[in-house]
Design a protein around this motif. Sequence first.
Motif: not given
Length: 138
Positions: A104-105, A73-77, A80-81, A87-89
């Motif tokens: 926000r997410l 996982d290369l994403h802080l946000d 973006d992942s 994914f659904d959840v």
Amino acid sequence: MTVVGYAPGAYDMFHIGHLNILRRASQECDRLVAGVVSDEVVLKAKGKLPIIPFDERLEIVRSVRFVHEAVPDLHLDKFDSWLHIGFDVLFKGDDWRGTERAERLEAALGEVGARVVYFPYTMHTSSTALRKLISVPS
């Protein structure tokens, strides 16, 4: 329809709290992908590097029977992942609930039909607590 779950984390000094999240997450989806956060992202998010090297953390998580796939996982946000995994959840510890980033997410994922599920944070065992116990400088 197959429900894909995503459980991102540093998974540093793998402990029972990590195992509990992965176990619970696997019960809430058909396919569980665990995102092992890169050293660079951990440093941005927590202000300190993990103790365990990235490749070892990835291999440990990949070996957990509840996990169908472990990916970097290369994403802080984490939205973006979602763009990369779809994914659904998304599963997180409830220590994250109510934060500005979490809200926000949740909103961004909701717009694409995904959601966030929170599990109880294991207060008595965490990488932060272990780090303090063994007196590793932050």
